[in-house]
Design a protein around this motif. Structure first.
Motif, PDB file in Angstrom:
ATOM      1  N   GLU A  87       0.883  -1.044  -0.132  1.00  0.00           N
ATOM      2  CA  GLU A  87      -0.110  -0.159   0.135  1.00  0.00           C
ATOM      3  C   GLU A  87       1.000   1.318  -0.023  1.00  0.00           C
ATOM      4  O   GLU A  87       1.973   1.302   0.489  1.00  0.00           O
ATOM      5  N   ILE A  88       0.633   2.194  -0.822  1.00  0.00           N
ATOM      6  CA  ILE A  88       1.407   3.320  -1.001  1.00  0.00           C
ATOM      7  C   ILE A  88       0.537   4.509  -0.280  1.00  0.00           C
ATOM      8  O   ILE A  88      -0.860   4.803  -1.283  1.00  0.00           O
ATOM      9  N   SER A  89       1.038   5.392   0.736  1.00  0.00           N
ATOM     10  CA  SER A  89       0.179   6.701   0.926  1.00  0.00           C
ATOM     11  C   SER A  89       1.105   7.888   0.669  1.00  0.00           C
ATOM     12  O   SER A  89       2.578   7.857   0.807  1.00  0.00           O
ATOM     13  N   THR A  90       0.751   8.877   0.256  1.00  0.00           N
ATOM     14  CA  THR A  90       1.309  10.182   0.130  1.00  0.00           C
ATOM     15  C   THR A  90       0.632  11.340   0.562  1.00  0.00           C
ATOM     16  O   THR A  90      -0.548  11.470   0.990  1.00  0.00           O
ATOM     17  N   SER A  91       1.719  12.396   0.828  1.00  0.00           N
ATOM     18  CA  SER A  91       1.130  13.631   1.149  1.00  0.00           C
ATOM     19  C   SER A  91       1.865  14.716   0.354  1.00  0.00           C
ATOM     20  O   SER A  91       2.944  14.462   0.149  1.00  0.00           O
ATOM     21  N   ALA A 140      -3.203   8.010  -2.428  1.00  0.00           N
ATOM     22  CA  ALA A 140      -2.913   6.545  -2.083  1.00  0.00           C
ATOM     23  C   ALA A 140      -2.818   5.608  -3.292  1.00  0.00           C
ATOM     24  O   ALA A 140      -3.580   5.999  -4.507  1.00  0.00           O
ATOM     25  N   GLY A 141      -2.508   4.429  -3.331  1.00  0.00           N
ATOM     26  CA  GLY A 141      -2.276   3.620  -4.333  1.00  0.00           C
ATOM     27  C   GLY A 141      -1.513   2.102  -4.048  1.00  0.00           C
ATOM     28  O   GLY A 141      -1.670   1.891  -2.975  1.00  0.00           O
ATOM     29  N   GLY A 177      -7.206   3.310  -1.735  1.00  0.00           N
ATOM     30  CA  GLY A 177      -6.461   3.869  -0.763  1.00  0.00           C
ATOM     31  C   GLY A 177      -6.899   3.454   0.488  1.00  0.00           C
ATOM     32  O   GLY A 177      -5.804   3.710   1.406  1.00  0.00           O
ATOM     33  N   SER A 178      -7.753   2.343   0.783  1.00  0.00           N
ATOM     34  CA  SER A 178      -8.196   1.807   2.046  1.00  0.00           C
ATOM     35  C   SER A 178      -8.376   0.509   1.976  1.00  0.00           C
ATOM     36  O   SER A 178      -8.736  -0.140   3.129  1.00  0.00           O
TER      37      SER A 178
END
Length: 178
Positions: free
Chosen positions: A41-45, A61-62, A150-151
Motif C-alpha cells: 500500500e502506498i500513501s502520499t502527502s 494512495a495506491g 487507498g483504504s
C-alpha cells in the motif's frame, strides 16, 4: 534469463525477467499466498497552494509491487500518478510495517514510477516474479491484488485480458506501450 534495467543516474537497478518459468495454472488462493506479500500500500502527502496563497496538505494512495531487493533496500514499481508531486511517501507491507520511500525515477507517459524503501540487515521482502507479457493472450484469466480507494489493501479480484497492444488515453494523457 533476460535482465530488465531501470536507470536514474546511479545506482543501476536490475530486475530479472523470469522467462524460464513454466506457467502452470494456479488457483487464486495459491497465487495470493505465493505473491500477495509483494503487493504494498502506498500513501502520499503533498503541499498545495490555492488561489488565495493558502497552503494545505493533500493525500493520495495506491498500490505497488516489490520487484527486486538489494542488501539495503527494496524496489517497488507503482503508477506515476500515485506518487507524482508527493512530498512524503509511505509504503506499508501486508505485515503492517511502514517505510518512508523515495522516488528513484518516474515517467508520466507510461505512468510508471520506481520507489526505494530501506531494508535492515537480515530483513527480506517478498519479491514478485516478473513474467513475459509477450506470452499473454486475449481471453486469458488474470488476478489483480491491490489497494483500491487507498483504504482496501490486499484486495483480490480477477478478470480476463480484453486486448493486447492497445493505446490508452485518459483525459489528455496518452499512455505509451513499453
Amino acid at each position: 534469463k533476460e535482465e530488465l534495467t531501470v536507470v536514474k543516474n546511479s545506482p543501476k537497478i536490475e530486475v530479472v525477467k523470469n522467462t524460464d518459468v513454466d506457467y502452470v495454472p494456479k488457483s487464486i488462493p495459491e497465487v495470493v499466498q505465493s505473491i500477495g506479500n509483494s503487493v504494498v500500500e502506498i500513501s502520499t502527502s503533498s503541499v498545495v497552494n490555492d488561489s488565495f496563497f493558502h497552503q494545505y496538505v493533500t493525500s493520495g494512495a495506491g498500490s505497488g509491487v516489490i520487484i527486486t531487493q538489494s542488501n539495503d533496500a527494496g524496489y517497488i514499481i507503482t503508477n506515476n500518478h500515485v506518487v507524482e508531486g508527493a512530498k512524503e511517501i509511505t509504503v506499508r507491507l501486508t505485515s503492517g510495517e511502514e517505510y518512508s520511500a523515495q522516488i528513484l525515477g518516474s515517467d508520466a507517459n507510461s505512468d510508471l514510477a520506481v520507489l526505494r524503501i530501506p531494508k535492515t540487515s537480515g530483513e527480506s521482502f517478498t519479491v514478485a516474479p516478473i513474467g513475459d507479457s509477450t506470452k499473454l493472450s486475449v481471453g486469458q484469466e488474470v488476478i489483480a491484488i491491490g489497494n483500491p480507494l487507498g483504504s482496501l489493501g490486499g484486495t483480490v479480484t480477477d478478470g480476463i485480458i480484453s486486448a493486447l497492444d492497445r493505446d490508452v488515453q485518459v483525459d489528455d494523457v496518452k499512455m505509451v506501450r513499453l
